[in-house]
Design a protein around this motif. Structure first.
Motif, PDB file in Angstrom:
ATOM      1  N   GLU A 180       0.841  -1.189   0.000  1.00  0.00           N
ATOM      2  CA  GLU A 180       0.000   0.000   0.000  1.00  0.00           C
ATOM      3  C   GLU A 180       0.882   1.247   0.000  1.00  0.00           C
TER       4      GLU A 180
ATOM      5  N   CYS B 230      -2.455   6.464   0.875  1.00  0.00           N
ATOM      6  CA  CYS B 230      -3.373   6.197  -0.249  1.00  0.00           C
ATOM      7  C   CYS B 230      -3.893   4.778  -0.118  1.00  0.00           C
ATOM      8  N   MET B 231      -4.994   4.593   0.574  1.00  0.00           N
ATOM      9  CA  MET B 231      -5.472   3.260   0.934  1.00  0.00           C
ATOM     10  C   MET B 231      -5.763   2.335  -0.249  1.00  0.00           C
ATOM     11  N   THR B 232      -6.066   2.872  -1.432  1.00  0.00           N
ATOM     12  CA  THR B 232      -6.404   2.008  -2.563  1.00  0.00           C
ATOM     13  C   THR B 232      -5.334   1.989  -3.641  1.00  0.00           C
TER      14      THR B 232
ATOM     15  N   ARG C 214      -8.487  -4.619   6.389  1.00  0.00           N
ATOM     16  CA  ARG C 214      -7.278  -3.917   6.861  1.00  0.00           C
ATOM     17  C   ARG C 214      -6.716  -4.513   8.134  1.00  0.00           C
TER      18      ARG C 214
END
Length: 136
Positions: A71, A75-77, A133
Motif C-alpha cells: 500500500e 493512499c489506501m487504494t 485492513r
C-alpha cells in the motif's frame, strides 16, 4: 467480498466436474500469508493476506511468478511493487502452492494522475475487493 463481481477465465477439468481458475499475467490477487497444504477449514478463520501482481502465467512445470504489492502510504487504494534496496521482490509460486491464492482484485491504471503527484507505476485496486485492513 460479495459486493463485487468480475468475469474470470477458467479451464474445465478433464472429468468435467470442476473448473480450474489460474491467475493470469497482469492480474492482481490476494494470497494467504503462511498458507500450507495441511491447512484445515478452521485455519482459514485466522488468515492474513498479501497482495501480489502476477508476472507470468501459470504453467504446470514452473508455477507462476509474482511480485508483492504494498500500500502506498496515505493512499489506501493505491499500491506499488515492493522494493528493497532498489530491487523489486519477486517469487515463484509452485503448482503445489496454487491454493494459496484467495481471490482476484480488480485493478486499474488511472490515466493522467501524474499531474497530482501520483506516478503511473501506482495501481489503483478496487476497494471492495481488498482484504480487511485488520488482517493486512
Amino acid at each position: 467480498m460479495s459486493l463485487f463481481s468480475h468475469s474470470v477465465k477458467c479451464q474445465r477439468s478433464k472429468n468435467q466436474l470442476y473448473y480450474r481458475i489460474y491467475p493470469k499475467k497482469g492480474e492482481i490477487w490476494a494470497m494467504y500469508t503462511n498458507w500450507n497444504k495441511n491447512w484445515k477449514q478452521s485455519d482459514y478463520k485466522n488468515y492474513q493476506y498479501r497482495v501480489v501482481e502476477i508476472l507470468e502465467d501459470f504453467s504446470e512445470a514452473s508455477g507462476a511468478r509474482v511480485a508483492r504489492l504494498v500500500e502506498v502510504k496515505g493512499c489506501m487504494t493505491f499500491f506499488q511493487r515492493h522494493r528493497h534496496d532498489g530491487f523489486e521482490l519477486t517469487r515463484a509460486v509452485s503448482k503445489d502452492e496454487m491454493l494459496s491464492f484467495s481471490h482476484r482484485i480488480p485493478a486499474f491504471i488511472v490515466p493522467g494522475i501524474e499531474r497530482y503527484g501520483i506516478p503511473e507505476s501506482w495501481i489503483h485496486l478496487e476497494p471492495n475487493a481488498l482484504p480487511p485492513r485488520s488482517r493486512n
